[in-house]
Design a protein around this motif. Sequence first.
Motif, PDB file in Angstrom:
ATOM      1  N   ASP A   1      -5.548  -3.381  37.177  1.00  0.00           N
ATOM      2  CA  ASP A   1      -6.041  -3.975  38.772  1.00  0.00           C
ATOM      3  C   ASP A   1      -7.976  -4.328  38.096  1.00  0.00           C
ATOM      4  OD1 ASP A   1      -5.792  -5.194  40.856  1.00  0.00           O
ATOM      5  OD2 ASP A   1      -6.293  -4.186  41.638  1.00  0.00           O
TER       6      ASP A   1
ATOM      7  N   TYR B   1       1.749  -4.326  45.476  1.00  0.00           N
ATOM      8  CA  TYR B   1       1.348  -5.978  44.703  1.00  0.00           C
ATOM      9  C   TYR B   1       0.894  -5.703  43.101  1.00  0.00           C
ATOM     10  CZ  TYR B   1      -3.639  -7.376  42.875  1.00  0.00           C
ATOM     11  OH  TYR B   1      -4.237  -8.359  41.846  1.00  0.00           O
ATOM     12  N   LEU B   2       0.821  -4.222  43.212  1.00  0.00           N
ATOM     13  CA  LEU B   2       0.160  -3.504  42.203  1.00  0.00           C
ATOM     14  C   LEU B   2       1.658  -3.830  40.501  1.00  0.00           C
ATOM     15  CD1 LEU B   2      -1.942  -0.491  42.341  1.00  0.00           C
ATOM     16  CD2 LEU B   2      -2.368  -2.551  41.275  1.00  0.00           C
ATOM     17  N   LYS B   3       3.081  -3.572  40.911  1.00  0.00           N
ATOM     18  CA  LYS B   3       4.344  -3.838  41.014  1.00  0.00           C
ATOM     19  C   LYS B   3       4.209  -4.739  41.198  1.00  0.00           C
ATOM     20  CE  LYS B   3       7.114   0.050  42.671  1.00  0.00           C
ATOM     21  NZ  LYS B   3       8.270  -0.006  43.294  1.00  0.00           N
ATOM     22  N   GLN B   4       4.288  -5.609  41.622  1.00  0.00           N
ATOM     23  CA  GLN B   4       4.289  -7.181  41.819  1.00  0.00           C
ATOM     24  C   GLN B   4       3.744  -8.278  40.516  1.00  0.00           C
ATOM     25  OE1 GLN B   4       2.387  -9.963  43.661  1.00  0.00           O
ATOM     26  NE2 GLN B   4       3.990 -11.938  42.665  1.00  0.00           N
ATOM     27  N   GLN B   5       2.053  -7.805  40.546  1.00  0.00           N
ATOM     28  CA  GLN B   5       0.972  -8.184  39.678  1.00  0.00           C
ATOM     29  C   GLN B   5       1.728  -7.679  37.896  1.00  0.00           C
ATOM     30  OE1 GLN B   5      -0.104 -10.868  41.557  1.00  0.00           O
ATOM     31  NE2 GLN B   5      -1.812 -10.923  39.978  1.00  0.00           N
ATOM     32  N   TYR B   6       1.486  -6.486  38.229  1.00  0.00           N
ATOM     33  CA  TYR B   6       1.283  -6.342  36.625  1.00  0.00           C
ATOM     34  C   TYR B   6       2.626  -5.223  35.730  1.00  0.00           C
ATOM     35  CZ  TYR B   6      -3.476  -6.500  38.226  1.00  0.00           C
ATOM     36  OH  TYR B   6      -4.883  -6.977  38.036  1.00  0.00           O
ATOM     37  N   SER B   7       3.346  -5.274  36.344  1.00  0.00           N
ATOM     38  CA  SER B   7       5.448  -4.927  35.722  1.00  0.00           C
ATOM     39  C   SER B   7       5.574  -5.231  34.757  1.00  0.00           C
ATOM     40  CB  SER B   7       5.777  -4.563  36.973  1.00  0.00           C
ATOM     41  OG  SER B   7       6.200  -3.934  37.732  1.00  0.00           O
ATOM     42  N   HIS B   8       4.889  -7.062  34.353  1.00  0.00           N
ATOM     43  CA  HIS B   8       5.656  -7.336  33.336  1.00  0.00           C
ATOM     44  C   HIS B   8       4.311  -6.870  31.835  1.00  0.00           C
ATOM     45  CE1 HIS B   8       2.080  -9.639  34.936  1.00  0.00           C
ATOM     46  NE2 HIS B   8       2.059  -9.687  33.622  1.00  0.00           N
ATOM     47  N   LYS B   9       3.688  -6.129  32.217  1.00  0.00           N
ATOM     48  CA  LYS B   9       2.347  -5.754  30.851  1.00  0.00           C
ATOM     49  C   LYS B   9       2.897  -4.029  30.533  1.00  0.00           C
ATOM     50  CE  LYS B   9      -1.086  -8.834  32.753  1.00  0.00           C
ATOM     51  NZ  LYS B   9      -2.730  -9.045  32.899  1.00  0.00           N
TER      52      LYS B   9
ATOM     53  N   LEU C   1      -0.627   1.937  36.587  1.00  0.00           N
ATOM     54  CA  LEU C   1      -0.376   0.166  36.998  1.00  0.00           C
ATOM     55  C   LEU C   1      -2.271  -0.275  37.836  1.00  0.00           C
ATOM     56  CD1 LEU C   1       2.585  -0.427  39.511  1.00  0.00           C
ATOM     57  CD2 LEU C   1       1.912  -1.529  36.716  1.00  0.00           C
TER      58      LEU C   1
ATOM     59  N   TYR D   1      -0.575  -1.745  48.922  1.00  0.00           N
ATOM     60  CA  TYR D   1      -1.428  -2.481  47.194  1.00  0.00           C
ATOM     61  C   TYR D   1      -0.524  -1.382  46.013  1.00  0.00           C
ATOM     62  CZ  TYR D   1      -4.650  -1.101  43.980  1.00  0.00           C
ATOM     63  OH  TYR D   1      -5.612  -1.439  43.250  1.00  0.00           O
TER      64      TYR D   1
END
Length: 151
Positions: free
Chosen positions: A150, A9-17, A146, A6
């Motif tokens: 989500d 997943y959080l890093k991959q999905q939201y790091s750009h935000k 992060l 998880y």
Amino acid sequence: MDHNEYKAYLKQQYSHKIRPLQSVNDVISAFQKKLDLVETELSESEIIFLKMTILNYTHAHKNDPIISNLDNLNFISYEVVKNEKSDYYYNHMKINSGNERILVIIESQLNEITSNCEELKVDMLIERGIDTSHVKQDTPNFFAYLMLFDN
């Protein structure tokens, strides 16, 4: 999905935000461009929300020298004016009566912001950002930040 999956997943999905930490005054300025916020006094029933907020801040900042003297804290409350711009938040809270309103409360010394509308509170915390040291060190605060995206 286990805990480590998880987190990945959080890093991959939201790091750009991720946004760098801003002051609560900067957050208020940003939201004043999106919503009509007016400084307000709290009603007697809303004082309960402020008292709960003070307790939460006291607990969260128990090692902070500022908190040792609550007289130093300066809470400022804002009302989110009910209009077309704020419909999303008012509809989310299902506020129908004329005397209920959405509040935002800040304390600039502690750099804290909250709202009685959970959706607005999350949006403001995302806007506020996070200290880069938390990001670099993969702290629980970083993952909590992060998770705001989500949720």
